[in-house]
Every structure is written in C-alpha cells, then in structure tokens.
Design a protein around this motif. Structure first.
Motif, PDB file in Angstrom:
ATOM      1  N   GLU A  13      -0.604 -12.331  -1.008  1.00 45.12           N
ATOM      2  CA  GLU A  13      -1.690 -12.085  -2.228  1.00 45.12           C
ATOM      3  C   GLU A  13      -1.473 -11.035  -2.852  1.00 45.12           C
ATOM      4  N   LEU A  14      -0.857  -9.957  -2.406  1.00 44.21           N
ATOM      5  CA  LEU A  14      -0.730  -8.894  -3.333  1.00 44.21           C
ATOM      6  C   LEU A  14       0.787  -8.551  -3.941  1.00 44.21           C
ATOM      7  N   ASP A  15       1.517  -9.496  -3.678  1.00 41.08           N
ATOM      8  CA  ASP A  15       2.746  -9.900  -4.269  1.00 41.08           C
ATOM      9  C   ASP A  15       3.874  -8.670  -3.869  1.00 41.08           C
ATOM     10  N   LYS A  32       5.997  -4.441  -6.074  1.00 43.05           N
ATOM     11  CA  LYS A  32       5.096  -3.568  -5.767  1.00 43.05           C
ATOM     12  C   LYS A  32       5.184  -3.258  -4.360  1.00 43.05           C
ATOM     13  N   SER A 300      -0.982   3.021  -2.576  1.00 46.60           N
ATOM     14  CA  SER A 300      -1.328   1.878  -3.231  1.00 46.60           C
ATOM     15  C   SER A 300      -0.223   1.753  -4.619  1.00 46.60           C
ATOM     16  N   ASP A 334      -5.281  -3.791 -18.164  1.00 45.79           N
ATOM     17  CA  ASP A 334      -5.571  -5.326 -18.203  1.00 45.79           C
ATOM     18  C   ASP A 334      -6.095  -5.460 -19.562  1.00 45.79           C
ATOM     19  N   ASN A 346     -10.655  -9.344 -10.401  1.00 44.85           N
ATOM     20  CA  ASN A 346      -9.168  -9.404 -10.382  1.00 44.85           C
ATOM     21  C   ASN A 346      -8.596  -8.174  -9.775  1.00 44.85           C
ATOM     22  N   ALA A 347      -8.952  -7.170 -10.129  1.00 48.56           N
ATOM     23  CA  ALA A 347      -8.588  -5.969  -9.546  1.00 48.56           C
ATOM     24  C   ALA A 347      -9.064  -5.548  -8.390  1.00 48.56           C
ATOM     25  N   GLN A 350      -7.058  -7.616  -6.035  1.00 51.07           N
ATOM     26  CA  GLN A 350      -5.773  -6.968  -5.767  1.00 51.07           C
ATOM     27  C   GLN A 350      -5.883  -5.584  -5.040  1.00 51.07           C
ATOM     28  N   LYS A 351      -7.129  -5.157  -4.670  1.00 51.67           N
ATOM     29  CA  LYS A 351      -7.176  -3.954  -3.928  1.00 51.67           C
ATOM     30  C   LYS A 351      -6.756  -2.767  -4.593  1.00 51.67           C
ATOM     31  N   VAL A 352      -6.906  -2.805  -5.903  1.00 52.32           N
ATOM     32  CA  VAL A 352      -6.536  -1.561  -6.759  1.00 52.32           C
ATOM     33  C   VAL A 352      -7.919  -0.508  -6.579  1.00 52.32           C
ATOM     34  N   ARG A 383     -12.730  -0.330  -5.871  1.00 53.79           N
ATOM     35  CA  ARG A 383     -12.606  -1.742  -5.362  1.00 53.79           C
ATOM     36  C   ARG A 383     -13.804  -2.178  -4.430  1.00 53.79           C
TER      37      ARG A 383
END
Ligand code: ZN
Length: 408
Positions: A13-15, A32, A300, A334, A346-347, A350-352, A383
């Motif tokens: 999910e987080l690539d 990442k 992160s 973004d 979206n962020a 992505q747990k930013v 987040r």
C-alpha cells in the motif's frame, strides 16, 4: 480500531518493497522503502561513530575454504549457498566474522590496540527452504548491523558493559525497551571449561553493572561461547528476539588470531560478535507492523506533502517545497487536478505525517517580506486528521526539525 495489517500488505500500500518469484527470499526495495532502509543505517552509523567503531566492507563471494577454516562449514553447511567458479568451490558469505578476522590478521596487533571494533553492513546469504520464507521476517539475503570486537580476555567485562549501555541507548532512541537474556553453557560446549567459567562470570557482572534486568536461558549458549540475547515487545505486545552479544573463543583459535601482550608474547584475542537491531530487513518488517505504517517523522519516507488549493497557488507552493528540501526534509508537492479533500485523503492513506495547505491567505502572507519566509504562513494538518491551523512557516520548519532530531 482498524484491523491490524501484515507488513507485506502495508509494504504494498505504501509502495515500500516487493518480492518476486525470480528471487525467493530476497527483497526488492522500492524508492520509499529504500529511503527508510538508508535512514535506519544512517541512524546506526551516527551512533557507532561516537563509540570508536571502524566500518569495513568485505566480499560477498569467497572461496569456501574460508568457512572450512573458521569452523562454519562443520556446523552450518546446509545454510551456505555454494557455487563453482573455474572449478573451485566458492560460497556466498552467511556471516561476516571470518572476513573481519582476515582484516584483523593483516597487521601485528599489540595489547594496546585492543579492543578493535569492526562494524560491517555486509550482504549475507543463508539458505532457508522456500516454504519457510515469509516477507521481511524470513529472507535468504539480508544485512545485519553487525560488528566484531576483538578484545583481550581482561577486557571482556568492561566491553560487554559498554555494549549493554549502547544497546539500551539505541532502543531508547527508537522508543523501545530491550529485555536481556543470559544464555549459559550448553551440554555440547567446546573449549577450555575454565575460560567458559570466567566468561560466564564476566557476562553476569557486566549485566549487573549495567543495571539492566535480565532472564536466564539455561544451557542455551552457543557451542563456542556464552551469549546475551536481546528482545523487544512491539505495539501488539509480541515478543521479538532481535540480536545477540556473543563471546567466541573458537574463531580466534581456528583463524590463529593473535596480539602481542605486554610481556612480548603472542596471545589469542577473544571475539565479541554483536548485532543490536539484527537483520535490518526483519527489523524494518517489525517496525512496519509496530507502527502500522504510520512511522515517526524521522523514519517516514515522505515527511511532508504540500497541497496547493488551486492552480494559482502552485508557484508559491513549489517555492515552499524548495525551501523545505533545503533543510533536508523529505517533501512532496501534490499539484494534481484534484480537490483539496481528495489530496488530504490521499496523503492520509499514505501516512504522510504532515500536510501543508497553501491558499490565497498563505500566498498573500509571503508578500509581506519578499526575501524571507519568516513571516509567511502555512496551514498545517496531520495524518491523524488534526487541523493545527495557520502557523508561521519558520515555526513549522523548526517543529519538523525538532521532531526529526528527537525521533518522535
Ligand atoms: Zn560474527
């Protein structure tokens, strides 16, 4: 509470990483994930630089003879990958110790040169059956935060003492509390019984001196020396054995290592094998599940996302991004043609950790002072969905830097 996710699912999910049938048990780190890997190595290197370590790097592929000489061949051969090169047997190293020992033996060492602490992030291969491979927890290719301390026998206690403090400090920085277990002499131990007795006594004293609580693992030491196991508990209260501090009298003997003692006579050093976090792959897997992907800021892969509300805010938003980047903070812009709420969503997925929103007010604030961002404003969200409201851009930068330093 949401259902807890497996690190493989979060990794996708987080690539962060992937696995492919073409290389079972070996990680393909995506950009990442590799940022996190390097951040962890950087953290370790910063700590070791203060502790008198020398970092080395040794070959992955060496002649199998080395492992025959070191003794690994007799006890470990089913885990070693072998290959034939110009009709000679070679192996992919399963551990770094024999090669670190070769570096030790390139010089005449004096009693004053010890302890010598050689650290290495060597790429190791160990053969695990493909059926037992499991994400980052069980792999065939990995890197340990490995080190070998070459010490005199009268230095064992103080060296172990220092190491225990270092381990506690490491984990404290990562907000974990390590637990220690002292593993004593197994029935099938090799080597001089008196040496064993003294070594066990030294380890026990070092544990006491360091004021750490420890349990005993009766007869669980390695055949070549007693050891201390390091465990932690994660957010789900699972117990993980991560690493060990291990005394070794055998490799120095087999590899004929020596130093010249005060009396001018050659003596055998003792090796302390030690890892603090263990396999970096496995440790990252544990951190992924521990935090469920919502990593502390320092770890992160993307630390801040800057979100312009409309196209007319993009120019200013990208100058904000440039300024944040100059502080070596990992930031993304973004600028997609999406609504602000969808960008925030979206962020968040992505747990930013932080989102900086740029609209008319923020752009206008920057005009107050052309050359400096000190008085500029930025709207900040987390987040977790917390709206921190408008703050000075300089204060936001300060907050980020402090959190990164403190590893919170
Ligand atoms: Zn070792």
């Amino acid at each position: 509470m949401d259902k807890l996710k497996d690190h493989r699912q979060i990794g996708q999910e987080l690539d962060l990483f992937s696995f492919h049938d073409i290389a079972p048990g070996a990680v393909f780190w995506h950009h990442k994930g590799w940022i996190m890997y390097r951040a962890l190595q950087e953290f370790i290197r910063e700590k070791l630089a203060l502790e008198g370590y020398q970092e080395i790097s040794t070959p992955v592929m060496v002649k199998s003879d080395l492992f025959k000489k070191s003794g690994h061949w007799d006890f470990y051969s089913e885990h070693i990958f072998n290959l034939n090169v110009e009709n000679e047997p070679y192996s992919l190293k399963p551990m770094n110790c024999p090669e670190a020992s070769l570096i030790y033996s390139t010089k005449t060492r004096s009693y004053q040169d010890l302890p010598l602490r050689l650290a290495e992030f060597g790429v190791l291969h160990r053969n695990e059956l493909s059926g037992v491979l499991g994400g980052l927890f069980r792999v065939r290719q990995f890197v340990i935060d490995d080190a070998h301390h070459f010490v005199r026998s009268d230095q064992i206690q103080s060296e172990i003492h220092k190491l225990l403090l270092l381990v506690v400090d490491f984990y404290k920085s990562l907000n974990f509390k390590p637990e220690f277990y002292f593993a004593t002499k197994p029935d099938k131990a090799m080597g001089d019984p008196n040496l064993w007795k003294q070594a066990e006594k030294d380890l026990k004293e070092a544990l006491k001196d360091s004021n750490v609580k420890y349990g005993i693992k009766e007869k669980d030491g390695a055949f070549y020396g007693p050891k201390i196991d390091i465990h932690i508990k994660d957010s789900q209260n699972r117990d993980w054995q991560l690493a060990t501090i291990q005394l070794d009298f055998q490799i120095p003997e087999r590899m004929k290592l020596k130093y010249i003692d005060r009396d001018g006579k050659p003596k055998r050093p003792v090796i302390i094998h030690r890892a603090i976090l263990g396999s970096l792959e496995r440790f990252i897997g544990i951190l992924i599940e521990h935090y469920q992907g919502a990593f502390p800021l320092w770890f992160s892969p993307v630390q801040v996302v800057i979100i312009p509300i409309a196209d007319r805010h993009i120019k200013y938003a990208s100058s904000i991004v440039d300024t944040i980047e100059l502080q070596r903070i990992r930031v993304e812009l973004d600028s997609r043609q999406e609504t602000v709420s969808s960008k925030i969503r979206n962020a968040t997925l992505q747990k930013v950790p932080y989102m900086g929103i740029i609209g008319d007010k923020e752009v206008k604030s920057s005009k107050l002072k052309v050359k400096s961002y000190d008085d500029s404003l930025i709207s900040v969200r987390t987040r977790e969905g917390k709206d921190l409201g408008q703050m000075k851009f300089s204060a936001f930068l300060q907050k980020l830097k402090e959190e990164i330093d403190k590893k919170i």
